[in-house]
Motif scaffolding. Structure first.
Motif, mmCIF file in Angstrom:
data_model
loop_
_atom_site.group_PDB
_atom_site.id
_atom_site.type_symbol
_atom_site.label_atom_id
_atom_site.label_comp_id
_atom_site.label_asym_id
_atom_site.label_seq_id
_atom_site.Cartn_x
_atom_site.Cartn_y
_atom_site.Cartn_z
ATOM 1 N N SER A 40 0.633 -1.363 0.036
ATOM 2 C CA SER A 40 0.058 -0.157 0.359
ATOM 3 C C SER A 40 0.882 1.435 0.025
ATOM 4 O O SER A 40 1.954 1.411 0.416
ATOM 5 C CB SER A 40 -1.051 -0.402 1.140
ATOM 6 N N GLY A 41 0.286 1.927 -0.451
ATOM 7 C CA GLY A 41 1.356 3.501 -0.276
ATOM 8 C C GLY A 41 0.995 4.088 0.818
ATOM 9 O O GLY A 41 2.195 4.468 0.896
ATOM 10 N N SER A 42 0.791 3.781 1.791
ATOM 11 C CA SER A 42 1.100 3.767 3.290
ATOM 12 C C SER A 42 2.228 3.232 4.262
ATOM 13 O O SER A 42 3.002 3.950 4.183
ATOM 14 C CB SER A 42 -0.384 4.184 4.716
ATOM 15 N N THR A 43 2.532 1.924 3.423
ATOM 16 C CA THR A 43 3.113 1.465 3.894
ATOM 17 C C THR A 43 4.291 1.470 2.974
ATOM 18 O O THR A 43 5.591 1.545 3.732
ATOM 19 C CB THR A 43 3.611 -0.360 3.817
ATOM 20 N N LEU A 44 4.192 2.473 2.044
ATOM 21 C CA LEU A 44 5.765 3.221 1.628
ATOM 22 C C LEU A 44 5.962 3.997 2.213
ATOM 23 O O LEU A 44 7.229 4.363 2.591
ATOM 24 C CB LEU A 44 5.140 2.548 -0.028
ATOM 25 N N VAL A 45 5.539 5.002 2.413
ATOM 26 C CA VAL A 45 5.386 6.175 3.413
ATOM 27 C C VAL A 45 6.183 6.259 4.469
ATOM 28 O O VAL A 45 7.530 6.907 5.164
ATOM 29 C CB VAL A 45 3.708 7.008 3.211
#
Length: 187
Positions: A40-45
């Protein structure tokens, strides 16, 4: 308790780097990496905080690979002018035989120039590569000058190959480096 990572940092950085090479540094967005990696994008952030940090991490990962390949080649070639050619030809193999793809790779170099950490990493690699080439010319007069000139000839030959794409890059680089050594021998 934190969740177990489904992709190691190395796996993820390899995916980011593949995206950068395929579509350019600007394409390495959180959304694009999320799609490619399944994260997920939040994991990458959480892992990188910013796109710039993700790009830097991927390019530092690439520098690690180049450092390892340079060391491997430098240790495997004879410490002769022929060995210097073999080392530089070996480092050229990653460029492939597609001049357009080589040109796209210059966008990565642009990122290295823009970021002071990456620029410093490039300078460090350049010094290590110079030392490796100097070892191949240790018995000559001014081996460091010859090494620096040969490295400049190598980089220039890659650029000229990109314009002309006259056959495989490794054959072109080898031919140009042999011409360089022949010219130096006559001086």
């Amino acid at each position: 308790m934190p969740r177990r990572r489904t992709l190691s940092d190395e796996q993820l950085l390899a995916m980011v780097l593949a995206l950068i090479h395929a579509e350019g540094p600007d394409a390495a967005t959180f959304a694009a990496v999320a799609k490619a990696s399944g994260l997920s994008g939040s994991t990458l952030v959480q892992r990188f905080a910013t796109k710039a940090a993700m790009l830097r991490a991927a390019l530092l990962y690439a520098w690690d690979g180049l450092d390892a390949e340079t060391t491997r080649l430098a240790e495997s070639v004879p410490k002769t002018p022929e060995g210097a050619i073999a080392l530089l030809v070996g480092l050229s193999l990653d460029y492939g035989d597609n001049a357009a793809a080589y040109g796209e790779g210059l966008l990565v170099l642009r990122e290295d120039f823009r970021d002071p950490v990456l620029r410093a990493r490039g300078a460090t690699w350049g010094k290590a590569l110079t030392v490796a080439i100097v070892r191949c010319f240790g018995s000559t007069t001014a081996p460091e000058s010859i090494a620096r000139l040969m490295l400049s000839q190598w980089q220039g030959s890659l650029t000229w190959w990109g314009f002309g794409a006259d056959g495989p890059v490794d054959a072109y680089v080898e031919r140009e480096l042999r011409r360089f050594l022949a010219a130096v021998a006559r001086i």
